[in-house]
Motif scaffolding. Structure first.
Motif, PDB file in Angstrom:
ATOM      1  N   CYS A   1       0.798  -1.074  -0.025  1.00 42.64           N
ATOM      2  CA  CYS A   1      -0.081   0.055   0.040  1.00 42.64           C
ATOM      3  C   CYS A   1       0.856   1.112   0.014  1.00 42.64           C
ATOM      4  O   CYS A   1       1.933   1.311   0.682  1.00 42.64           O
ATOM      5  CB  CYS A   1      -1.016   0.175   1.252  1.00 42.64           C
TER       6      CYS A   1
ATOM      7  N   GLU B   1      -3.541  -2.815  -0.521  1.00 40.69           N
ATOM      8  CA  GLU B   1      -4.197  -2.295  -1.740  1.00 40.69           C
ATOM      9  C   GLU B   1      -3.899  -3.437  -2.839  1.00 40.69           C
ATOM     10  O   GLU B   1      -3.021  -3.523  -3.493  1.00 40.69           O
ATOM     11  CB  GLU B   1      -3.744  -0.998  -1.968  1.00 40.69           C
TER      12      GLU B   1
ATOM     13  N   THR C   1     -11.203  -1.563  -2.116  1.00 40.16           N
ATOM     14  CA  THR C   1      -9.967  -0.557  -2.594  1.00 40.16           C
ATOM     15  C   THR C   1      -9.956   0.543  -2.067  1.00 40.16           C
ATOM     16  O   THR C   1     -11.064   1.202  -1.948  1.00 40.16           O
ATOM     17  CB  THR C   1      -9.726  -0.730  -4.060  1.00 40.16           C
TER      18      THR C   1
END
Length: 128
Positions: free
Chosen positions: A29, A77, A103
């Motif tokens: 992420c 993510e 997301t």
């Protein structure tokens, strides 16, 4: 061969989309949110699953999904691993599994192709 960096797999999830779900938490992420629920997933770890290996594991729980459940990709993510995500979702759709994507919308591309295989998007809007 494409491999993904998976932090964990939660079975029988009830809060990450409709019905009973398998929730796949992908590593990586870019955001670094102050109150992140999963900071251990910020960095990529080892590439530990092929799409085929992951789908084989997921399909063990398909009978529990009934008409409303399925699989949710979360993280980290998931959009930071687009090739792995696409290959895995294609296999899930071939097996008639509902796919949700949790997301923040911060990926690296291939969004149109990814969305072809997604039934539900759970978009997390972040405050910066």
């Amino acid at each position: 061969m494409t491999k993904g960096s998976i932090n964990s797999i939660e079975t029988f999830g009830l809060v990450d989309g409709p019905g009973i779900r398998t929730v796949v938490f992908l590593n990586g992420c870019k955001l670094r949110c102050k109150y992140c629920h999963n900071p251990e997933m910020w960095h990529f770890q080892q590439l530990n699953y092929t799409p085929e290996e992951l789908v084989e594991k997921i399909l063990r729980y398909k009978s529990y999904y009934k008409d409303t459940g399925g699989v949710t990709f979360s993280g980290g993510e998931p959009l930071l691993q687009p090739d792995f995500l696409i290959e895995t979702m294609k296999l899930l759709k071939e097996n008639d599994v509902h796919v949700a994507l949790d997301t923040a919308g911060v990926g690296i591309g291939k969004y149109e192709e990814i969305l072809r295989y997604v039934d539900l998007v759970l978009l997390d809007i972040k405050h910066i």
